[in-house]
Design an enzyme around this catalytic site. Structure first.
Site, mmCIF file in Angstrom:
data_model
loop_
_atom_site.group_PDB
_atom_site.id
_atom_site.type_symbol
_atom_site.label_atom_id
_atom_site.label_comp_id
_atom_site.label_asym_id
_atom_site.label_seq_id
_atom_site.Cartn_x
_atom_site.Cartn_y
_atom_site.Cartn_z
ATOM 1 N N TYR A 127 46.703 -97.566 78.705
ATOM 2 C CA TYR A 127 46.404 -98.046 77.486
ATOM 3 C C TYR A 127 47.726 -99.039 76.920
ATOM 4 O O TYR A 127 47.541 -99.744 76.082
ATOM 5 C CB TYR A 127 46.226 -96.989 76.567
ATOM 6 C CG TYR A 127 47.394 -96.192 76.288
ATOM 7 C CD1 TYR A 127 48.063 -96.197 75.212
ATOM 8 C CD2 TYR A 127 47.540 -94.947 76.876
ATOM 9 C CE1 TYR A 127 49.305 -95.657 75.061
ATOM 10 C CE2 TYR A 127 48.584 -94.055 76.831
ATOM 11 C CZ TYR A 127 49.603 -94.312 75.766
ATOM 12 O OH TYR A 127 50.584 -93.519 75.578
ATOM 13 N N ARG A 128 48.807 -98.844 77.448
ATOM 14 C CA ARG A 128 49.915 -99.534 76.841
ATOM 15 C C ARG A 128 49.916 -101.141 77.567
ATOM 16 O O ARG A 128 49.565 -101.369 78.534
ATOM 17 C CB ARG A 128 51.217 -99.021 77.411
ATOM 18 C CG ARG A 128 51.830 -97.721 76.766
ATOM 19 C CD ARG A 128 53.025 -96.893 77.034
ATOM 20 N NE ARG A 128 53.247 -95.847 76.527
ATOM 21 C CZ ARG A 128 53.941 -94.969 77.061
ATOM 22 N NH1 ARG A 128 54.733 -94.968 78.137
ATOM 23 N NH2 ARG A 128 54.009 -93.656 76.410
#
EC number: 3.1.15.-
Length: 215
Positions: A127-128
């Site tokens: 998700y980063r």
């Protein structure tokens, strides 16, 4: 979390998630030192004439000049096939899902289209995200000499070429901004740019923070 970075760039018919279409996607995986792993992948996705004719003039001209529009018309690759091709390449170098961050320039826009059209790819990525444009904006405020000395950007507006530029740009910031205060001199910056561009002899540079980049 793994050390690999997944670099992706997309070309679309516009930036509106409602009507606009994803028409090209490219991916490169690098290690933590920004060395490219494998050959990468670049896929042109078919779109119908209605989607292509809906592009605003500036986007239509950009994709026409790059040759992308005609490649899109000629392509027989659909979205699902393109997603599988990208995942196959990434999977050669990133073995576990949700471990490698997505990297690129203004990458949130690309990820929005990926999430809409390629949910399996979106789910595979961590998700980063690592957005090179964020580093650029911080350098503009904190290290203007570095910002104004950055390598010139090309105008290819093609996905794979844009990724190579983004990787080179992060290499530049790594070697100029991620160093002890007060940062490098203009001459040192110029030498880094020359090295990244494959130039043997860097031109002499005036130690100024005000000279704007050429691209």
């Amino acid at each position: 979390m793994r050390e690999e970075l997944v670099w992706i760039d997309c070309e679309m018919t516009g930036l509106d998630l409602g009507p606009d279409k994803l028409i090209e996607i490219a991916a490169l995986v690098t290690d933590a030192d920004l060395n490219i792993l494998g050959d990468g992948v670049d896929v042109v996705i078919h779109a119908d004439d209605a989607a292509l004719s809906s592009m605003v003039d500036v986007v239509a001209d950009m994709h026409s000049r790059s040759g992308l529009t005609e490649e899109v018309r000629a392509s027989t690759v659909d979205m699902a096939t393109a997603e599988a091709m990208v995942l196959d390449y990434i999977g050669e170098h990133v073995k576990q899902p949700k471990t490698a961050p997505l990297a690129g320039n203004s990458i949130a826009t690309d990820r929005s289209f990926i999430a809409r059209d390629m949910p399996a790819l979106d789910a595979f990525l961590h998700y980063r995200m690592i957005d090179v444009s964020s580093i650029k904006e911080l350098c503009r405020r904190w290290y203007p000499r570095i910002y104004f000395g950055q390598p010139p950007k090309g105008l290819a507006h093609r996905a794979l070429a844009d990724i190579h530029e983004s990787i080179r740009e992060l290499q530049y910031y790594r070697r100029t901004a991620f160093v002890p205060q007060p940062g490098p001199t203009t001459s040192e910056i110029t030498a880094v740019v020359a090295d990244l561009q494959g130039v043997d002899d860097a031109p002499e540079a005036t130690d100024s923070a005000q000279e704007r980049p050429s691209g």
